[in-house]
Design a protein around this motif. Structure first.
Motif, mmCIF file in Angstrom:
data_model
loop_
_atom_site.group_PDB
_atom_site.id
_atom_site.type_symbol
_atom_site.label_atom_id
_atom_site.label_comp_id
_atom_site.label_asym_id
_atom_site.label_seq_id
_atom_site.Cartn_x
_atom_site.Cartn_y
_atom_site.Cartn_z
ATOM 1 N N ILE A 100 79.481 -77.642 34.421
ATOM 2 C CA ILE A 100 78.261 -77.270 33.712
ATOM 3 C C ILE A 100 78.139 -75.760 33.786
ATOM 4 O O ILE A 100 77.995 -75.198 34.875
ATOM 5 C CB ILE A 100 77.041 -77.922 34.392
ATOM 6 N N GLY A 110 67.344 -65.422 41.352
ATOM 7 C CA GLY A 110 67.922 -65.697 42.661
ATOM 8 C C GLY A 110 66.910 -66.172 43.685
ATOM 9 O O GLY A 110 67.242 -66.295 44.866
ATOM 10 N N CYS A 141 63.898 -69.131 44.724
ATOM 11 C CA CYS A 141 63.597 -70.550 44.526
ATOM 12 C C CYS A 141 62.262 -70.883 45.175
ATOM 13 O O CYS A 141 61.802 -70.176 46.072
ATOM 14 C CB CYS A 141 64.668 -71.424 45.176
ATOM 15 N N PHE A 142 61.705 -71.989 44.727
ATOM 16 C CA PHE A 142 60.446 -72.444 45.310
ATOM 17 C C PHE A 142 60.348 -73.951 45.132
ATOM 18 O O PHE A 142 60.761 -74.486 44.103
ATOM 19 C CB PHE A 142 59.266 -71.763 44.612
ATOM 20 N N ILE A 143 59.829 -74.611 46.153
ATOM 21 C CA ILE A 143 59.594 -76.042 46.054
ATOM 22 C C ILE A 143 58.088 -76.277 46.031
ATOM 23 O O ILE A 143 57.376 -75.872 46.953
ATOM 24 C CB ILE A 143 60.236 -76.800 47.231
ATOM 25 N N ARG A 157 56.659 -71.108 51.006
ATOM 26 C CA ARG A 157 57.393 -69.854 50.999
ATOM 27 C C ARG A 157 58.455 -69.880 49.915
ATOM 28 O O ARG A 157 59.125 -70.888 49.721
ATOM 29 C CB ARG A 157 58.130 -69.682 52.346
ATOM 30 N N LYS A 158 58.623 -68.742 49.279
ATOM 31 C CA LYS A 158 59.729 -68.698 48.342
ATOM 32 C C LYS A 158 61.039 -68.547 49.108
ATOM 33 O O LYS A 158 61.052 -68.098 50.268
ATOM 34 C CB LYS A 158 59.543 -67.581 47.322
ATOM 35 N N ILE A 159 62.112 -68.927 48.459
ATOM 36 C CA ILE A 159 63.440 -68.923 49.067
ATOM 37 C C ILE A 159 64.288 -67.909 48.307
ATOM 38 O O ILE A 159 64.544 -68.083 47.114
ATOM 39 C CB ILE A 159 64.079 -70.327 48.938
ATOM 40 N N ASN A 160 64.688 -66.855 48.989
ATOM 41 C CA ASN A 160 65.539 -65.851 48.360
ATOM 42 C C ASN A 160 66.995 -66.159 48.729
ATOM 43 O O ASN A 160 67.370 -66.114 49.907
ATOM 44 C CB ASN A 160 65.139 -64.457 48.846
ATOM 45 N N LEU A 161 67.792 -66.489 47.733
ATOM 46 C CA LEU A 161 69.143 -66.969 48.026
ATOM 47 C C LEU A 161 69.999 -65.904 48.730
ATOM 48 O O LEU A 161 70.729 -66.214 49.666
ATOM 49 C CB LEU A 161 69.838 -67.435 46.745
ATOM 50 N N GLU A 162 69.888 -64.659 48.295
ATOM 51 C CA GLU A 162 70.699 -63.597 48.919
ATOM 52 C C GLU A 162 70.344 -63.451 50.397
ATOM 53 O O GLU A 162 71.211 -63.353 51.266
ATOM 54 C CB GLU A 162 70.469 -62.286 48.177
ATOM 55 N N GLY A 172 66.012 -76.146 51.979
ATOM 56 C CA GLY A 172 64.865 -76.816 51.378
ATOM 57 C C GLY A 172 65.032 -78.317 51.392
ATOM 58 O O GLY A 172 66.147 -78.827 51.557
ATOM 59 N N VAL A 182 68.452 -79.178 49.963
ATOM 60 C CA VAL A 182 69.092 -78.065 49.274
ATOM 61 C C VAL A 182 69.805 -77.284 50.372
ATOM 62 O O VAL A 182 69.188 -76.949 51.386
ATOM 63 C CB VAL A 182 68.065 -77.144 48.581
ATOM 64 N N GLN A 223 76.615 -75.684 42.917
ATOM 65 C CA GLN A 223 76.386 -74.542 42.015
ATOM 66 C C GLN A 223 77.035 -73.321 42.647
ATOM 67 O O GLN A 223 76.720 -72.973 43.807
ATOM 68 C CB GLN A 223 74.886 -74.274 41.829
ATOM 69 N N GLY A 230 77.652 -69.171 38.321
ATOM 70 C CA GLY A 230 76.849 -69.697 37.218
ATOM 71 C C GLY A 230 77.352 -71.026 36.685
ATOM 72 O O GLY A 230 76.856 -71.514 35.672
ATOM 73 N N GLU A 231 78.331 -71.591 37.372
ATOM 74 C CA GLU A 231 78.829 -72.902 36.944
ATOM 75 C C GLU A 231 78.541 -73.956 38.019
ATOM 76 O O GLU A 231 78.488 -73.656 39.211
ATOM 77 C CB GLU A 231 80.316 -72.841 36.607
ATOM 78 N N MET A 265 75.505 -73.354 46.324
ATOM 79 C CA MET A 265 74.287 -74.104 46.642
ATOM 80 C C MET A 265 74.589 -75.569 46.379
ATOM 81 O O MET A 265 75.246 -75.911 45.389
ATOM 82 C CB MET A 265 73.113 -73.633 45.782
ATOM 83 N N PHE A 271 73.079 -79.695 46.400
ATOM 84 C CA PHE A 271 71.968 -80.656 46.461
ATOM 85 C C PHE A 271 72.561 -81.989 46.818
ATOM 86 O O PHE A 271 73.503 -82.438 46.167
ATOM 87 C CB PHE A 271 71.289 -80.804 45.100
#
Lengths: 122, 122
Positions: free
Chosen positions: A5, A73, A75-77, B3-8, B24, B31, B53, B73-74, B95, B97
């Motif tokens: 995808i 970049g 995310c939030f749940i 809380r937001k989740i910053n991937l970096e 998460g 996650v 991902q 991005g894939e 990432m 799931f």
């Protein structure tokens, strides 16, 4: 479907704002893409947590007592039972994870509401 | 946790390869973030689909009859019951799931296996 995808390719097929499209299914959950611009309606999912990942742009998720700003970049749940209203001043692209049964406007009916059976795969 | 989740930021806390960390939880799913380099072991999840991902770099997911190359991005969903072996020639960030009960090496036990109860939140 043993296909990879490509998010950029899939986003090019999302032609309406606030109208999530399905790109994958796993364990009773859908992976969806949505383009956001402007304000959604306030709504609540009584039984489903909802995951947002900002892939492009910025969004704000308004909650009853705070607003969460999310950039690319981030995310939030949104926990189930939590009233929320996403907003994007400029076009933003988000990926969502949520149970298949999730109605995108939750228990709120509005012009933005898309029937679950009308949600499309891209 | 609102809380937001910053991937970096979260990836900076992943210090081992092939050792997914939880960022998460929603609807019975986790996650997770993982850094990959080299080859994993062949394994199968009998009951769980697994979503990948690629957030940075490139990976190859080897399947019994094909190999799927994924760039940033894939995404790819490995259906339950499908033997697979992820590989990354250079460090890659992904990432994931998957259901909370998923063991990351599936039904295969190896030096890479981390007990479900030992998976850490970051």
């Amino acid at each position: 479907m043993m296909r990879k995808i490509n998010l950029e390719d899939k986003f090019s097929k999302v032609t309406e704002y606030w109208s999530p499209r399905i790109i994958g299914e796993l364990n009773g959950q859908y992976v969806k893409l949505a383009k956001l611009k402007g304000e959604m309606v306030w709504h609540t999912h009584d039984d489903e947590d909802e995951f947002f990942q900002v892939v492009k742009g910025r969004i704000t998720i308004h909650l009853s007592e705070e607003s969460v700003e999310l950039s690319e970049g981030e995310c939030f749940i949104v926990p189930k039972g939590t009233a929320h209203m996403p907003e994007a001043s400029e076009e933003a692209h988000v990926m969502l994870f949520e149970p298949k049964k999730t109605a995108h406007t939750g228990t709120t009916k509005s012009d933005l509401t898309v029937a679950i059976e009308d949600q499309e795969w891209i």
